[in-house]
Design a protein around this motif. Sequence first.
Motif, mmCIF file in Angstrom:
data_model
loop_
_atom_site.group_PDB
_atom_site.id
_atom_site.type_symbol
_atom_site.label_atom_id
_atom_site.label_comp_id
_atom_site.label_asym_id
_atom_site.label_seq_id
_atom_site.Cartn_x
_atom_site.Cartn_y
_atom_site.Cartn_z
ATOM 1 N N ILE A 128 0.840 -1.210 0.000
ATOM 2 C CA ILE A 128 0.000 0.000 0.000
ATOM 3 C C ILE A 128 0.872 1.256 0.000
ATOM 4 C CG2 ILE A 128 -2.000 -1.063 1.124
ATOM 5 C CD1 ILE A 128 -1.016 0.035 3.792
ATOM 6 N N GLY A 129 0.279 2.363 -0.466
ATOM 7 C CA GLY A 129 0.991 3.639 -0.457
ATOM 8 C C GLY A 129 1.190 4.137 0.961
ATOM 9 N N LEU A 153 -16.160 10.500 1.351
ATOM 10 C CA LEU A 153 -15.143 9.794 0.568
ATOM 11 C C LEU A 153 -14.047 9.240 1.458
ATOM 12 C CD1 LEU A 153 -14.739 11.925 -2.683
ATOM 13 C CD2 LEU A 153 -15.822 9.709 -2.409
ATOM 14 N N ALA A 154 -13.667 10.006 2.480
ATOM 15 C CA ALA A 154 -12.582 9.556 3.353
ATOM 16 C C ALA A 154 -12.976 8.320 4.146
ATOM 17 C CB ALA A 154 -12.197 10.681 4.310
ATOM 18 N N SER A 155 -14.269 8.167 4.412
ATOM 19 C CA SER A 155 -14.702 7.063 5.275
ATOM 20 C C SER A 155 -15.176 5.838 4.506
ATOM 21 C CB SER A 155 -15.840 7.541 6.183
ATOM 22 O OG SER A 155 -16.971 7.853 5.409
ATOM 23 N N ARG A 156 -15.407 5.979 3.191
ATOM 24 C CA ARG A 156 -16.015 4.891 2.432
ATOM 25 C C ARG A 156 -15.214 3.593 2.506
ATOM 26 N NH1 ARG A 156 -18.808 5.420 -2.377
ATOM 27 N NH2 ARG A 156 -18.264 3.251 -2.689
ATOM 28 N N LYS A 171 -3.619 6.989 9.877
ATOM 29 C CA LYS A 171 -3.254 5.725 10.535
ATOM 30 C C LYS A 171 -3.361 5.860 12.053
ATOM 31 C CE LYS A 171 0.159 2.032 10.034
ATOM 32 N NZ LYS A 171 1.410 1.625 9.374
ATOM 33 N N GLN A 172 -2.880 6.998 12.575
ATOM 34 C CA GLN A 172 -2.954 7.229 14.021
ATOM 35 C C GLN A 172 -4.403 7.336 14.490
ATOM 36 O OE1 GLN A 172 -0.574 10.786 14.381
ATOM 37 N NE2 GLN A 172 1.327 9.654 14.786
ATOM 38 N N GLN A 173 -5.230 8.061 13.702
ATOM 39 C CA GLN A 173 -6.638 8.197 14.070
ATOM 40 C C GLN A 173 -7.341 6.835 14.076
ATOM 41 O OE1 GLN A 173 -9.051 11.027 14.751
ATOM 42 N NE2 GLN A 173 -7.057 11.525 15.594
ATOM 43 N N LEU A 186 -6.377 14.735 6.163
ATOM 44 C CA LEU A 186 -5.370 14.118 7.034
ATOM 45 C C LEU A 186 -4.238 13.518 6.206
ATOM 46 C CD1 LEU A 186 -7.657 12.164 9.566
ATOM 47 C CD2 LEU A 186 -6.754 14.475 9.793
ATOM 48 N N THR A 187 -3.015 13.603 6.708
ATOM 49 C CA THR A 187 -1.897 12.933 6.059
ATOM 50 C C THR A 187 -2.036 11.430 6.301
ATOM 51 O OG1 THR A 187 -0.496 12.998 8.031
ATOM 52 C CG2 THR A 187 -0.425 14.925 6.551
#
Length: 446
Positions: free
Chosen positions: A108-109, A302-305, A283-285, A277-278
């Motif tokens: 993964i990126g 979109l961020a949560s999908r 990842k931390q969240q 978010l970066t």
Amino acid sequence: MANHPFEKFNLEPSLIDAVKDLNFNQPTEIQTRVIPKIIKQVNLIGQSQTGTGKSHAFLLPLLNSIDIDYKEPQAIVVAPTRELAQQLFDVASHLTRFKEEVSVKLFIGGTDIEKDRSRAKNQPQLIIGTPTRINDLAKHGDLHVHLASYLVIDEADLMIDLGLIDEVDYVATRLDESAHIAVFSATIPKSLHPFLNKYLENPEFVEIENTEKNKKNIEFYLIPTKGEAKIEKTLKLIDILNPYLCIIFCNSRESADALANQLNAAGLKLGMIHGGLTPRERKQQMKRIRNLEFQFVIASDLASRGIDIDGVSHVINFDVPNDIDFFTHRVGRTGRGQYKGVAITLYSPDEEHNIALIEQRGYHFENVDIKDDELKPIKAHNMRQSRKNKDDHLTNQLKYKVKSNKKKVKPGYKKKFKRDLDDLKRKERKQFSKQKSRQDRKNRKG
């Protein structure tokens, strides 16, 4: 000893043991329909919502088909976000605890690509990852993507939304002509059609219909608000709810940030998931959310999908989504499996149109408001509108009656016209009420 229900798929004994360890007593509908098709290695389009057991529907047959003696990539699974890819990898890793000889690797990126190149020197038999990173490794010859015989594309509609379909196209282009592809998506937008037509020859189609939109284990509530009162209503809701975990959805990053600022000012500790978010912050969240450091998480669509969070007991729609498909994605976060859930939608007058569109899709709401620190029933939000529509119809029917009595136009005729019209409406309603009562009595006798 009675056969396990999953044995009908002719899965290897090690994978039956994995299923037993998961306490899967019965396959879900998508598992029943998809597992045999992927074992047969056919082109497939699967349409279903989240929370249906889709991940195991393709990972079980993929792992079943892997030849442990052939140390090259045999199957690839691509997902639109790092979080979703990680979740799929976690599912596959559990299965390979039972079929131990299979090598599964995640690419993964947001991670060190040089380390990924080093890890790829021992080729995995099952590749899981995001399309961009897999392409980067394939371009440099690090991953032998071209040898895989099966490609699974998960959350394809989100691939479109995030602009990743070209990257998926590059992965598919590298495969041999004899390879097969399975595409899974909650919706099949027109923008996905060119890809499907290009790569899936004579695909089999599996649709898990959801005719009854309201899942029995989710309670759907609708709460009216006006302007700034949305924040106040949200704070009141937070005071009376005691969720295991609640996701509050906003339509945009800006809306999410504005809500977070207001709720933080009120002394609330919140999780945040949005596109600003970066990778490291995300990842931390996610780690903190999964560790249950927050009861409330604010998220944009979109961020949560592509994120799967266990234990979501409540969903609050702070903004009514403009894309009605997002409503389905949002409420699908709660009430998963055997658990109950609550989905609460706050709406202002200018969002009534979107509420009507959601109801047209088959959702049914209980209309409530916050009174005495409780959710209490109120009149349906659309009663006034439906009554107005009836009145408009009645007005048109009756206008000619009023006008027919007019000989000369006198001063104040508009007010008198309205009075006459109101009087006629009352008479018509009274007459209708009598007719209805007579009809009801006849029905009871009949």
